[in-house]
Design an enzyme around this catalytic site. Sequence first.
Site, mmCIF file in Angstrom:
data_model
loop_
_atom_site.group_PDB
_atom_site.id
_atom_site.type_symbol
_atom_site.label_atom_id
_atom_site.label_comp_id
_atom_site.label_asym_id
_atom_site.label_seq_id
_atom_site.Cartn_x
_atom_site.Cartn_y
_atom_site.Cartn_z
ATOM 1 N N SER A 1 80.150 -2.738 89.090
ATOM 2 C CA SER A 1 79.368 -3.923 89.159
ATOM 3 C C SER A 1 79.071 -4.377 90.712
ATOM 4 O O SER A 1 79.996 -4.543 91.266
ATOM 5 C CB SER A 1 79.883 -5.454 88.375
ATOM 6 O OG SER A 1 78.910 -6.408 88.695
ATOM 7 N N ARG B 1 40.798 23.732 68.868
ATOM 8 C CA ARG B 1 41.773 23.361 70.077
ATOM 9 C C ARG B 1 41.188 22.086 70.443
ATOM 10 O O ARG B 1 40.019 21.752 70.505
ATOM 11 C CB ARG B 1 41.545 24.185 71.012
ATOM 12 C CG ARG B 1 42.336 25.496 70.899
ATOM 13 C CD ARG B 1 42.293 26.599 72.033
ATOM 14 N NE ARG B 1 42.941 26.138 73.074
ATOM 15 C CZ ARG B 1 42.418 25.849 74.445
ATOM 16 N NH1 ARG B 1 41.354 26.148 74.742
ATOM 17 N NH2 ARG B 1 43.220 25.171 75.329
#
Length: 466
Positions: A297, A336
């Site tokens: 921490s 496509r």
Amino acid sequence: MYESDAGLLAPGRAGSPAEATTGDSAFLQAMLDAEAALTRAQSACGLAPAEAGRAVTETADAGRFDVRDLALRARSGGNPVIPLVVDLMAAVPEDARPYVHRGATSQDILDTAAMLVASRTLATVLDDLERAAGEVARHATTHRDTQMAGRTLTQHAVPTTFGLKAAGWRALILDARDRLTAVRASLPAQLGGAAGTLAAFSAFSAPAASATAQEDEELEETDGHEEVDLLALVAAYARELGLAEPVLPWHTLRTPIADLAGALAFTAGALGKMAADVLTLSRTEIGEVEEEEGGDSSALPHKANPVHATLIAAAARRAPGLAATLYGSLAAEDERPAGAWHAEWEPLRDLLRLVGGAARDGAALAAGLRVVPYAMRENLQLTDGLIVSERLAAVFADRIGRARAREVLAAAAERAHSETTDLADVLFDVLREEPELAGLDLAELTDPTRYTGSAGPLTDRALERR
């Protein structure tokens, strides 16, 4: 000028095998591998000289091309294959240039490259899942009979064992392994040409010259006037790549992407279940497990944060959204699409990276997990025997009926809770008032360690799975 993405905000995937297999250079190499395989396949089918296949393969090295330059030039056509083909043609010998990308469309190459990248990445993910499953199996075996509180809706419910919990983690990890294994085996090459008909591959004339007279004779049979076995070309292409042969071109039939997305999202969730349990059980006030290598921490020197579980949990939260984007691309128009295909590239890579990082962290989490049995025993006693109320209700019901049993136990539980006393002490008074309950062994009935049901046999059965 700022450098490109180095993973600063992605500690989950930073340094993982998946990061290497999904980077820009990896995708570029996969596209080059697809181009080289296509030329070799056409050579094998008599549509290109053997020298062309060899020349393209020798040139198809990502280190010879400028990734950033390709990325910038890709804007003009909307995908990186277009500038890559230009550069690849310029890099190969002149006599091989007509056979670079011959008959293909950009999506053939980029879809195939995506499948190669996925296959290569999944190989590393599967290795990590196997390691995670092995480590979790060790915990399940060691703690087969280690009692702990089972929790439902965040509250103590009935006793269970840590072995059974770990066996459940392993079952999910193996489910993920099986799904990814099946998906990886089915990842297909993509080859269809401009609109999925393969027409261009037969429209081009066969080469005018080749290395040997035998090749000349073979190529004369496919001079653009004879029918070419284009399905054989697709099969040869897939073999060159080590991918599955597609039944149809899948430019707008996106089952492979959807299946991959689903399996990856499931894997993230499966690992996320283990992480969620570890995050809960490692809370200071619970303390039943802890990560061996806790994270630092920046503000609190005493903390050892469950960092592996945290990173897995983050991946599990992101993965469903990425998969949703890929599922959304199923609705692709025409032969496509405009946009649907393009929308897949980044979320697919992110999903592969997330799961690759989560699998790595899952293996590390399982290997370094410390189990704290004494904390589990102490927590079992937090409700002063109330955790076995289900068992008492069943035993009492046999003697005084279900309704009366529930009424008696509810009153006893309320009294035990309000007086902060053990449920067994309250029940001694109850037994004097309920003659039908005389003779019951309250010490045994209120012992949480004697009410774990078939947790042991269930754990054994789960561990039989390979």
